[in-house]
Design a protein around this motif. Structure first.
Motif, short mmCIF file in Angstrom:
data_model
loop_
_atom_site.label_atom_id
_atom_site.label_comp_id
_atom_site.label_asym_id
_atom_site.label_seq_id
_atom_site.Cartn_x
_atom_site.Cartn_y
_atom_site.Cartn_z
N GLY A 176 14.53 31.48 19.25
CA GLY A 176 15.59 30.65 18.70
C GLY A 176 15.24 29.18 18.80
O GLY A 176 14.07 28.79 18.68
N LYS A 177 16.25 28.37 19.05
CA LYS A 177 16.08 26.91 19.12
C LYS A 177 16.61 26.37 20.43
O LYS A 177 17.53 26.93 21.03
N ILE A 178 16.02 25.26 20.88
CA ILE A 178 16.46 24.56 22.08
C ILE A 178 16.73 23.11 21.72
O ILE A 178 15.90 22.44 21.10
N GLY A 179 17.91 22.62 22.09
CA GLY A 179 18.25 21.22 21.85
C GLY A 179 17.91 20.37 23.07
O GLY A 179 18.18 20.76 24.20
N LEU A 180 17.29 19.24 22.86
CA LEU A 180 16.96 18.36 23.98
C LEU A 180 18.23 17.75 24.57
O LEU A 180 19.10 17.29 23.82
N PRO A 181 18.37 17.73 25.89
CA PRO A 181 19.59 17.19 26.50
C PRO A 181 19.78 15.70 26.26
O PRO A 181 20.87 15.18 26.44
N VAL A 182 18.72 14.99 25.85
CA VAL A 182 18.86 13.56 25.56
C VAL A 182 19.52 13.33 24.21
O VAL A 182 19.93 12.22 23.90
N ASN A 183 19.63 14.37 23.41
CA ASN A 183 20.31 14.25 22.12
C ASN A 183 21.77 14.60 22.31
O ASN A 183 22.12 15.75 22.58
N ASN A 184 22.64 13.64 22.19
CA ASN A 184 24.06 13.94 22.34
C ASN A 184 24.72 14.11 20.98
O ASN A 184 24.10 13.92 19.95
N ASP A 185 25.99 14.46 20.99
CA ASP A 185 26.68 14.75 19.75
C ASP A 185 26.86 13.52 18.87
O ASP A 185 27.20 13.64 17.70
N TYR A 186 26.63 12.34 19.44
CA TYR A 186 26.79 11.11 18.65
C TYR A 186 25.46 10.60 18.12
O TYR A 186 25.41 9.59 17.44
N ASP A 187 24.39 11.28 18.48
CA ASP A 187 23.07 10.86 18.03
C ASP A 187 22.82 11.46 16.64
O ASP A 187 22.25 12.53 16.50
N THR A 188 23.31 10.78 15.62
CA THR A 188 23.25 11.34 14.27
C THR A 188 21.83 11.50 13.76
O THR A 188 21.57 12.31 12.88
N LYS A 196 17.84 18.02 15.39
CA LYS A 196 16.44 18.29 15.63
C LYS A 196 16.29 19.08 16.92
O LYS A 196 16.80 18.68 17.97
N PHE A 197 15.61 20.20 16.84
CA PHE A 197 15.49 21.09 17.98
C PHE A 197 14.05 21.53 18.15
O PHE A 197 13.23 21.44 17.25
N LEU A 198 13.77 22.01 19.34
CA LEU A 198 12.51 22.69 19.60
C LEU A 198 12.70 24.17 19.31
O LEU A 198 13.78 24.72 19.50
N GLY A 199 11.66 24.82 18.87
CA GLY A 199 11.71 26.25 18.67
C GLY A 199 11.07 26.96 19.85
O GLY A 199 10.14 26.43 20.48
N TYR A 200 11.57 28.12 20.19
CA TYR A 200 10.97 28.88 21.29
C TYR A 200 10.88 30.36 20.91
O TYR A 200 11.64 30.88 20.11
N SER A 201 9.91 31.03 21.51
CA SER A 201 9.80 32.48 21.39
C SER A 201 9.37 33.01 22.75
O SER A 201 8.53 32.41 23.42
#
Length: 204
Positions: free
Chosen positions: A150-162, A167-172
């Motif tokens: 799936g995908k992983i969102g970086l914790p430095v990206n908050n909901d206001y960071d338009t 943008k996410f990292l992909g993982y398997s």
């Protein structure tokens, strides 16, 4: 399609050209491709795909035609729209199996599920994540391997960071029969963000 020469030589083939629903299961859609029912001691359907190494481990090559069982090329089930995430209107929750084999050794096949957990609901210590797919490889009732991704969102990206919130990292990840985990993380595209006083750029 049914071929019978005697009661020890019965082979049935079932194919559905369109998806279908069952009475009492409204909204659940089934798709079946090439289902074979082999009750013959004299021959087998040549389109049956056995798991790699299955014939050597479980069948007698000199008596291969005596194999009896059920084989389904592909079986998939899509759940009703009520189960899908509102933010992913076109992605129904579904599961199924490829190369399903049922015989006296048990069940074999490649099982899968899709669109399980949306990234808007997955949270691990502040890290948003999704489970887009899950896979299980089973041979004669034994787990060979499992995996999910799936995908992983970086914790430095908050909901206001338009600029970065989408943008996410992909993982398997792969789980072996010995319970070992192997995980791989990659980027879909370049992701840049500020951390402390440094600027970070992750490239695909």
């Amino acid at each position: 399609n049914v071929r019978i020469s005697n009661w020890n030589d019965v082979i049935t083939t079932v194919t559905f050209d369109k998806s279908f629903q069952l009475n009492g299961l409204k909204g659940i859609v089934f798709n079946v491709t090439d289902a074979f029912f082999d009750l013959s001691d004299y021959r087998n359907n040549p389109d049956i795909v056995y798991p790699q190494g299955y014939r050597q481990k479980y069948l007698q090559e000199e008596n291969l035609n005596t194999w009896r069982g059920i084989y389904v090329k592909n079986l998939s089930v899509s759940l009703p729209k009520a189960f899908k995430d509102k933010e992913r209107e076109n992605e129904l929750v579904s599961f199924g199996v490829n190369d399903l084999l049922i015989d006296n050794n048990g069940i074999s096949g490649l099982f899968y599920a899709q669109n399980i957990l949306p990234v808007t609901r997955g949270n691990a210590s502040g890290w948003k994540f999704s489970v887009d797919s899950m896979r299980l490889a089973i041979e004669a009732n034994h787990l060979l391997r499992a995996g999910f991704g799936g995908k992983i969102g970086l914790p430095v990206n908050n909901d206001y960071d338009t600029a970065n919130k989408r943008k996410f990292l992909g993982y398997s990840a792969i789980i072996t029969a010995s319970a070992d985990y192997v995980c791989r993380v990659s980027t879909f595209e370049s992701v840049d963000f500020d951390i402390w006083k440094a600027k970070v750029l992750l490239k695909p």
